[in-house]
Write a protein that holds these residues in place. Structure first.
Motif, PDB file in Angstrom:
ATOM      1  N   LEU A  23      -0.552  49.790 -15.996  1.00 10.44           N
ATOM      2  CA  LEU A  23      -1.056  50.458 -16.769  1.00 10.44           C
ATOM      3  C   LEU A  23      -1.072  51.813 -17.198  1.00 10.44           C
ATOM      4  CD1 LEU A  23      -4.059  46.972 -17.752  1.00 10.44           C
ATOM      5  CD2 LEU A  23      -0.855  47.658 -17.770  1.00 10.44           C
ATOM      6  N   PRO A  24      -1.440  52.650 -19.351  1.00  9.24           N
ATOM      7  CA  PRO A  24      -1.344  53.344 -19.286  1.00  9.24           C
ATOM      8  C   PRO A  24      -2.066  54.449 -18.841  1.00  9.24           C
ATOM      9  CG  PRO A  24      -0.313  52.389 -20.942  1.00  9.24           C
ATOM     10  CD  PRO A  24      -1.261  51.068 -19.850  1.00  9.24           C
ATOM     11  N   ASN A  25      -3.727  53.609 -18.081  1.00  4.78           N
ATOM     12  CA  ASN A  25      -4.759  54.022 -18.104  1.00  4.78           C
ATOM     13  C   ASN A  25      -5.396  53.980 -16.641  1.00  4.78           C
ATOM     14  OD1 ASN A  25      -5.470  51.526 -17.567  1.00  4.78           O
ATOM     15  ND2 ASN A  25      -7.020  51.445 -18.550  1.00  4.78           N
ATOM     16  N   GLY A  26      -3.472  54.170 -15.807  1.00  8.43           N
ATOM     17  CA  GLY A  26      -3.976  53.576 -14.182  1.00  8.43           C
ATOM     18  C   GLY A  26      -4.145  51.917 -13.754  1.00  8.43           C
ATOM     19  N   SER A  27      -4.629  51.436 -14.460  1.00 14.50           N
ATOM     20  CA  SER A  27      -5.022  50.343 -13.891  1.00 14.50           C
ATOM     21  C   SER A  27      -4.040  49.363 -13.289  1.00 14.50           C
ATOM     22  CB  SER A  27      -5.443  49.152 -15.063  1.00 14.50           C
ATOM     23  OG  SER A  27      -6.137  48.035 -14.952  1.00 14.50           O
ATOM     24  N   ALA A 171     -18.785  42.761 -21.656  1.00 16.49           N
ATOM     25  CA  ALA A 171     -17.829  42.041 -21.328  1.00 16.49           C
ATOM     26  C   ALA A 171     -17.268  42.635 -20.094  1.00 16.49           C
ATOM     27  CB  ALA A 171     -16.111  41.932 -21.229  1.00 16.49           C
ATOM     28  N   LYS A 172     -17.214  44.748 -20.416  1.00 19.13           N
ATOM     29  CA  LYS A 172     -17.156  45.295 -19.148  1.00 19.13           C
ATOM     30  C   LYS A 172     -18.305  45.684 -18.301  1.00 19.13           C
ATOM     31  CE  LYS A 172     -16.817  50.368 -18.416  1.00 19.13           C
ATOM     32  NZ  LYS A 172     -17.444  51.012 -19.301  1.00 19.13           N
ATOM     33  N   LYS A 173     -19.709  45.145 -18.644  1.00 17.83           N
ATOM     34  CA  LYS A 173     -20.725  45.333 -18.015  1.00 17.83           C
ATOM     35  C   LYS A 173     -21.273  43.753 -17.216  1.00 17.83           C
ATOM     36  CE  LYS A 173     -26.167  45.731 -17.998  1.00 17.83           C
ATOM     37  NZ  LYS A 173     -27.225  46.445 -18.449  1.00 17.83           N
ATOM     38  N   ALA A 174     -20.410  42.441 -17.881  1.00 14.93           N
ATOM     39  CA  ALA A 174     -20.107  41.536 -16.432  1.00 14.93           C
ATOM     40  C   ALA A 174     -19.080  42.166 -15.704  1.00 14.93           C
ATOM     41  CB  ALA A 174     -19.567  40.504 -17.700  1.00 14.93           C
ATOM     42  N   GLY A 175     -18.539  43.035 -15.785  1.00 17.56           N
ATOM     43  CA  GLY A 175     -17.544  42.869 -14.633  1.00 17.56           C
ATOM     44  C   GLY A 175     -16.158  42.137 -14.769  1.00 17.56           C
ATOM     45  N   PHE A 176     -15.480  42.092 -16.218  1.00 17.71           N
ATOM     46  CA  PHE A 176     -14.027  41.541 -16.516  1.00 17.71           C
ATOM     47  C   PHE A 176     -13.515  43.106 -16.396  1.00 17.71           C
ATOM     48  CE2 PHE A 176     -16.572  37.822 -18.110  1.00 17.71           C
ATOM     49  CZ  PHE A 176     -15.758  37.177 -17.742  1.00 17.71           C
ATOM     50  N   GLY A 227     -15.185  53.628 -23.200  1.00 20.43           N
ATOM     51  CA  GLY A 227     -14.186  54.286 -21.935  1.00 20.43           C
ATOM     52  C   GLY A 227     -12.590  54.492 -22.075  1.00 20.43           C
ATOM     53  N   PRO A 228     -12.437  55.393 -21.424  1.00 20.34           N
ATOM     54  CA  PRO A 228     -11.287  55.561 -21.488  1.00 20.34           C
ATOM     55  C   PRO A 228     -10.809  54.040 -20.092  1.00 20.34           C
ATOM     56  CG  PRO A 228     -11.792  57.327 -21.023  1.00 20.34           C
ATOM     57  CD  PRO A 228     -12.579  56.443 -21.341  1.00 20.34           C
ATOM     58  N   ASP A 229     -11.150  54.087 -18.912  1.00 19.48           N
ATOM     59  CA  ASP A 229     -10.452  53.592 -17.819  1.00 19.48           C
ATOM     60  C   ASP A 229     -11.058  52.389 -18.110  1.00 19.48           C
ATOM     61  OD1 ASP A 229      -9.978  55.404 -17.400  1.00 19.48           O
ATOM     62  OD2 ASP A 229     -12.135  55.601 -16.229  1.00 19.48           O
ATOM     63  N   GLY A 262      -3.422  54.441 -27.950  1.00 15.49           N
ATOM     64  CA  GLY A 262      -3.592  54.510 -26.138  1.00 15.49           C
ATOM     65  C   GLY A 262      -3.985  52.785 -26.497  1.00 15.49           C
ATOM     66  N   ILE A 263      -3.501  52.140 -26.461  1.00 16.17           N
ATOM     67  CA  ILE A 263      -3.201  50.487 -26.181  1.00 16.17           C
ATOM     68  C   ILE A 263      -2.600  50.587 -24.764  1.00 16.17           C
ATOM     69  CG2 ILE A 263      -1.639  48.893 -27.101  1.00 16.17           C
ATOM     70  CD1 ILE A 263      -3.601  47.478 -27.832  1.00 16.17           C
ATOM     71  N   ASP A 264      -3.658  49.477 -24.203  1.00 15.19           N
ATOM     72  CA  ASP A 264      -2.644  49.307 -22.637  1.00 15.19           C
ATOM     73  C   ASP A 264      -1.609  48.395 -22.230  1.00 15.19           C
ATOM     74  OD1 ASP A 264      -4.731  50.881 -20.980  1.00 15.19           O
ATOM     75  OD2 ASP A 264      -6.171  49.877 -22.002  1.00 15.19           O
ATOM     76  N   LEU A 265      -1.872  47.365 -23.141  1.00 14.92           N
ATOM     77  CA  LEU A 265      -0.934  46.117 -23.345  1.00 14.92           C
ATOM     78  C   LEU A 265      -1.180  45.256 -25.159  1.00 14.92           C
ATOM     79  CD1 LEU A 265       0.982  43.821 -21.553  1.00 14.92           C
ATOM     80  CD2 LEU A 265      -1.439  42.637 -21.458  1.00 14.92           C
ATOM     81  N   VAL A 266       0.376  45.177 -25.036  1.00 14.35           N
ATOM     82  CA  VAL A 266       0.452  44.163 -26.238  1.00 14.35           C
ATOM     83  C   VAL A 266       1.215  42.248 -26.021  1.00 14.35           C
ATOM     84  CG1 VAL A 266       1.806  44.179 -28.564  1.00 14.35           C
ATOM     85  CG2 VAL A 266       1.360  46.331 -27.803  1.00 14.35           C
ATOM     86  N   GLU A 267       0.497  41.919 -26.052  1.00 19.54           N
ATOM     87  CA  GLU A 267       0.650  40.036 -26.516  1.00 19.54           C
ATOM     88  C   GLU A 267       1.813  39.905 -27.419  1.00 19.54           C
ATOM     89  OE1 GLU A 267      -0.131  36.108 -24.958  1.00 19.54           O
ATOM     90  OE2 GLU A 267      -1.656  37.620 -25.022  1.00 19.54           O
ATOM     91  N   ILE A 268       2.718  39.345 -27.333  1.00 20.09           N
ATOM     92  CA  ILE A 268       3.831  39.078 -28.881  1.00 20.09           C
ATOM     93  C   ILE A 268       3.615  37.687 -28.565  1.00 20.09           C
ATOM     94  CG2 ILE A 268       6.047  39.067 -29.771  1.00 20.09           C
ATOM     95  CD1 ILE A 268       6.635  41.990 -28.533  1.00 20.09           C
ATOM     96  N   SER A 269       3.344  37.389 -29.649  1.00 23.86           N
ATOM     97  CA  SER A 269       3.091  35.644 -30.102  1.00 23.86           C
ATOM     98  C   SER A 269       3.697  35.384 -31.619  1.00 23.86           C
ATOM     99  CB  SER A 269       1.720  34.581 -29.772  1.00 23.86           C
ATOM    100  OG  SER A 269       1.928  33.348 -29.779  1.00 23.86           O
ATOM    101  N   GLY A 270       3.149  34.068 -32.276  1.00 29.79           N
ATOM    102  CA  GLY A 270       3.756  34.384 -33.798  1.00 29.79           C
ATOM    103  C   GLY A 270       2.737  33.472 -34.655  1.00 29.79           C
TER     104      GLY A 270
END
Length: 427
Positions: A23-27, A171-176, A227-229, A262-270
């Protein structure tokens, strides 16, 4: 023909689908299978997470999904979409949230939390005072289920933005590994984007640019809090498929703006509750033969996005074969194969495909023979929710519904949960 082209032409679906995605942030997501969000309704009656969610996401993680996205984690206890949604407003459930995150990563994949606010799509039995950008009621057939919403004040809008950021930080603190903003299917973010639902004339509406302000504010607040990561994505409608609603041109403009942020992922639906394309296959089930052959409902729109921006894309809906999934990736139209119902009836589908099996999903349309039920796709959501519950209890899901018998079972569960929720609210 270049050697690389020859190699690519001879690659098997398992080889294509097993490739990691950066992904854009390196993940890094370890393969191209993504379990798309589905509302599990496995929280407690007062909206806390449970061990059932831990068992459920362990099953999907062990089944080989490179990315799992949770369903409908709400950010405000007063505004939920279904009985037994999980709500994250603070760190009070950090222990169970941490266990949930750990379970979702046992197979080496990632797990993200989908954050949501239902806006007007909060059933009357749960919320007699729903909110929305504007006080626009549902169409006549749905007004018995949903109350006319109250227009949000500017102060309330700012509070909701902060709630999204707070939920993401927890969510970040919980480890997601990340969060997904639910900006599709007619929920609050989608309502702000739609000229049908958002008829404001202040800074939050009145033009396509102003209608985009809310989703951009939510994204920026989450990014600032985490944060960015930290991975931040969005689920976005290609269109509402509704007269006067959100169009493909507007959706492309939203994606342009988020990609530049700088969004990392776009999921497309409708679609939305009034026109549930997400549950019925594209535009109310009117799927072209060319689309059916390519399997994915929204792949043609994804190709339009790809021609404009390089943001990573996830397309969900319609994938049924390993070959169709691999072809979608090879075409360059999507980077991740989003799977929802196929992973409910076969949680180990990715693992089997990666092992080289010539898999065809067991998913079939659900029909009760009752036109109103089938037109609103009520069983498409509720029946699969029942199978999710079976997985969470350690049972095997059913692969096929039982028609009217399944409808009776689902209606009984919905009525019981609704009554318990109302009793709880009256305490």
């Amino acid at each position: 023909m270049e050697l690389s082209d020859i190699i690519e032409a001879t690659m098997k679906p398992a080889e294509i689908l097993s490739q990691p995605l950066t992904l854009p942030n390196g993940s890094v997501i370890p393969n191209r299978f993504a379990k798309s969000a589905m509302s599990e309704t496995l929280g407690t009656i007062d909206n806390h997470p449970t061990r059932s969610l831990v068992r459920l996401y362990r099953a999907w993680a062990e089944g080989g999904a490179g990315l799992s996205i949770t369903g409908n984690v709400m950010i405000d206890r007063k505004h939920i979409g279904e009985p037994q949604n999980v709500v994250v407003e603070d760190e009070s459930d950090l222990g169970l949230l941490t266990a949930w995150a750990e379970a979702g990563k046992v197979g080496g994949g990632q797990i993200w939390v989908q954050l949501n606010h239902p806006g007007k799509q909060s059933p009357r039995m749960l919320n007699p005072d729903p909110v929305s950008p504007s006080a626009i009621p549902f169409r006549k057939e749905l007004q018995g289920m949903f109350a006319t919403p109250r227009e949000l004040t500017p102060a309330e809008i700012e509070d909701i933005v902060e709630r999204f950021a707070r939920g993401a930080a927890v969510a970040k603190k919980a480890g997601f590994d990340g969060v997904q903003i639910h900006g599709a299917h007619g929920y609050l973010v989608s309502q702000f984007l739609s000229p049908h639902h958002n008829q404001r004339t202040d800074e939050w509406g009145g033009s396509a640019e102003k209608r985009r302000r809310f989703v951009l504010a939510v994204y920026r607040a989450i990014r600032e809090a985490c944060g960015p990561d930290f991975n931040v994505g969005i689920k976005l409608n290609s269109a509402d498929f509704q007269r006067g609603g959100f169009t493909e041109e507007e959706s492309l403009a939203v994606i342009d703006s988020l990609a530049s942020e700088g969004i990392d992922l776009v999921e497309i639906s409708g679609g939305n509750y009034e026109n549930p394309a997400m549950a019925k296959g594209g535009d109310s089930g009117r799927v072209k033969e060319s689309t059916r052959a390519r399997e994915a409902y929204f792949l043609a729109f994804a190709e339009q996005v790809r021609a404009r921006v390089a943001v990573p894309l996830m397309v969900t809906g319609g994938f049924r074969t390993a070959e169709g999934m691999a072809q979608a990736l090879e075409s360059g139209a999507t980077d991740l194969v989003g799977l929802a119902r196929p992973l409910v009836v076969e949680p180990d589908l990715p693992l089997r495909i990666l092992g080289g099996e010539p898999v065809v999903s067991a998913v079939r349309p659900i029909r009760t023979g009752i036109r109103m039920v089938d037109d609103l796709a009520l069983m498409e959501v509720s029946w699969y929710a029942r199978q999710i519950g079976r997985i969470a209890r350690g049972k095997k899901p059913r692969k096929h519904d039982r028609g009217v018998l399944s409808l009776v079972e689902v209606l009984g569960v919905m009525a019981t949960r609704g009554m318990r929720t109302r009793l709880r609210a009256g305490e």
